[in-house]
Motif scaffolding. Sequence first.
Motif, PDB file in Angstrom:
ATOM      1  N   CYS A 218      -2.369   6.103   0.652  1.00  0.00           N
ATOM      2  CA  CYS A 218      -2.446   4.998   1.434  1.00  0.00           C
ATOM      3  C   CYS A 218      -1.374   5.140   2.186  1.00  0.00           C
ATOM      4  O   CYS A 218      -0.762   5.782   2.247  1.00  0.00           O
ATOM      5  CB  CYS A 218      -2.626   3.619   0.871  1.00  0.00           C
ATOM      6  SG  CYS A 218      -1.841   3.520  -0.349  1.00  0.00           S
TER       7      CYS A 218
ATOM      8  N   LYS B  58       2.853   6.748   0.042  1.00  0.00           N
ATOM      9  CA  LYS B  58       1.950   6.581  -1.110  1.00  0.00           C
ATOM     10  C   LYS B  58       0.522   7.880  -1.355  1.00  0.00           C
ATOM     11  O   LYS B  58       0.308   8.421   0.148  1.00  0.00           O
ATOM     12  CB  LYS B  58       1.197   5.809  -1.902  1.00  0.00           C
ATOM     13  CG  LYS B  58       2.389   4.435  -2.359  1.00  0.00           C
ATOM     14  CD  LYS B  58       1.570   3.859  -3.166  1.00  0.00           C
ATOM     15  CE  LYS B  58       1.786   2.332  -3.512  1.00  0.00           C
ATOM     16  NZ  LYS B  58       1.327   1.347  -4.177  1.00  0.00           N
TER      17      LYS B  58
ATOM     18  N   CYS C 251      -4.612   0.999  -2.933  1.00  0.00           N
ATOM     19  CA  CYS C 251      -4.214   1.244  -3.897  1.00  0.00           C
ATOM     20  C   CYS C 251      -4.299   0.238  -5.067  1.00  0.00           C
ATOM     21  O   CYS C 251      -3.396   0.150  -6.312  1.00  0.00           O
ATOM     22  CB  CYS C 251      -2.854   1.534  -3.802  1.00  0.00           C
ATOM     23  SG  CYS C 251      -1.367   0.567  -3.464  1.00  0.00           S
TER      24      CYS C 251
ATOM     25  N   VAL D 178       1.512  -2.610  -1.390  1.00  0.00           N
ATOM     26  CA  VAL D 178       0.204  -2.292  -1.769  1.00  0.00           C
ATOM     27  C   VAL D 178      -1.088  -2.958  -1.142  1.00  0.00           C
ATOM     28  O   VAL D 178      -0.154  -3.878  -0.214  1.00  0.00           O
ATOM     29  CB  VAL D 178      -0.035  -3.588  -3.124  1.00  0.00           C
ATOM     30  CG1 VAL D 178       0.590  -3.850  -4.552  1.00  0.00           C
ATOM     31  CG2 VAL D 178       0.001  -5.326  -2.989  1.00  0.00           C
ATOM     32  N   CYS D 179      -1.633  -2.720  -0.922  1.00  0.00           N
ATOM     33  CA  CYS D 179      -2.972  -2.762  -0.128  1.00  0.00           C
ATOM     34  C   CYS D 179      -4.635  -2.467  -0.683  1.00  0.00           C
ATOM     35  O   CYS D 179      -4.003  -2.445  -1.562  1.00  0.00           O
ATOM     36  CB  CYS D 179      -3.009  -2.085   1.032  1.00  0.00           C
ATOM     37  SG  CYS D 179      -3.196   0.042   0.545  1.00  0.00           S
TER      38      CYS D 179
ATOM     39  N   CYS E 166       1.168   2.874   2.399  1.00  0.00           N
ATOM     40  CA  CYS E 166       1.719   1.392   1.503  1.00  0.00           C
ATOM     41  C   CYS E 166       3.609   2.565   1.335  1.00  0.00           C
ATOM     42  O   CYS E 166       3.181   3.809   1.462  1.00  0.00           O
ATOM     43  CB  CYS E 166       1.464   1.366  -0.127  1.00  0.00           C
ATOM     44  SG  CYS E 166      -0.006   0.263   0.382  1.00  0.00           S
TER      45      CYS E 166
HETATM   46 ZN    ZN Z   1      -1.961   0.780  -0.526  1.00  0.00          ZN
END
Ligand code: ZN
Length: 485
Positions: free
Chosen positions: A23, A20, A42, A38-39, A25
């Motif tokens: 990040c 992304k 995001c 996800v993290c 991901c």
């Molecule tokens: Zn993320």
Amino acid sequence: MNFETIIGLEVHAQLLTKSKMFCRCSADYADAPPNTHVCPVCLGMPGVLPTINQQAIEYTIMTALALNCAIAEYTRFDRKNYPYPDLMKGYQISQYAAPIGHHGWLNIEVNGQKRKVGITRVHLEEDVAKLVHRSSPGEESYSLVDVNRSGVPLMEIVGEPDLHSPEEARQYLIKLRSILQYLGVSTGNMEEGSFRCDANISIRPEDSPDSMAKVEVKNMNSFKAVYGALEYEVKRQRRAAGEGRRLVQETRGWVEEKGKTVSQRSKEYAHDYRYFPEPDLPPLVISQDWVEEIRAKLSELPESRRDRFVAEYNLPLYDANLLTSSKAMADYFEDFRRANVGIPAKDISNWLLGPASGIMNANNCDVTEFSKRVSPERFGRLLVLHSGAAVNISTAKSMLEEMFNTGKDPDTILKEGERGQISDTQEIESAVGQVITANPKAVADYKAGKTQSLTFLVGQVMRVTTGRANPQLANELLRKRLEGG
Ligand code: ZN
Ligand code: MN
């Protein structure tokens, strides 16, 4: 009263990076279960810090260069503030004051006429999460949030209001998408939402320097929808202005099922977003060396490939244009050439633009899908069988269809289906005999001097042999028989 139509398009294209925008991901979320890519970054958790994806910057510079833009030496990210349930942080990291690319242009061709369309800016931002609305009868409706898309790199390409008809807008989009696909920076798939278009449209009375209220149209997810929405707006605005009604600046949504646009909200202005420099990211310096490095790596673009097809393969401009407007088609053509040395380029072009395109259209499939079923090698083999007179043209066409439907190679189809062209005199003569007995009237007509009934009789011989008779031979044998007896 006469009006000029003024259209400017804004395109958002998802970039094909592995991760992304800010990040680590994975950006490849298409087939992933909801909320698995996800993290904290995001998801928009407080206290986390974004980092810039270098590949996304590189893809944006590539695109800006391909669109003849100037590249900013100093660029930065800005915060665009607005509240919406799909916007996890309550702001989008975007670029406002200093976009990566600016002042570019691209060429379009409408009715054989070349036109330059200005590109205002190319900038980078992040995509938002996806809302899924659920409702079933008797129950309260609700919405679900899938955060997988949040933070996927999104490139925004803003065009100048240089377009003057829905057709010009369509050509602009086709050209832009083809450039992104050639560069390999985006799939350009509109139906899947990785290539989205918003349109600004207004009309200007011929005797006035100013255009009337500008309308932004959203929610169009195919080329057909863009064309339909713009056509609808041109008519609606002209009618309103003609009747002396006031047009308002607003955002309208395209409703596909009804074939019309409906008012959604009054248009917001830039100051509504309270842009300010993104404090969590440093300004970005793009060195001239890096830009030149990227420029040197730029792949061949549609126009130069078209010109090369004309020069190298001696193809008519018309063929070259069609073959190169999609990168996948141009690649297939060149793979075909490489795999089948000796088949003339024009023959390959005729087969690709004719029967093969017909099969693709009828089955709603693209070249990539087609090539999985009919490889250039097998397609070439079919043409070799045809040119060696083993199969006639109509059989070759139906064999191509069978190759597409079954994935079989042409030799197997020939063996299994007795599709070979009949050049055996005896076999054709027996068919000629049958046809003559069955069609006394046509035979009498021919003998009375109506030569066109020969065409009919040849057709009957083809029918009796399920299209496999060598047509010249059938013609010859029929005539010999009719004139001899
Ligand atoms: Zn993320
Ligand atoms: Mn945007």
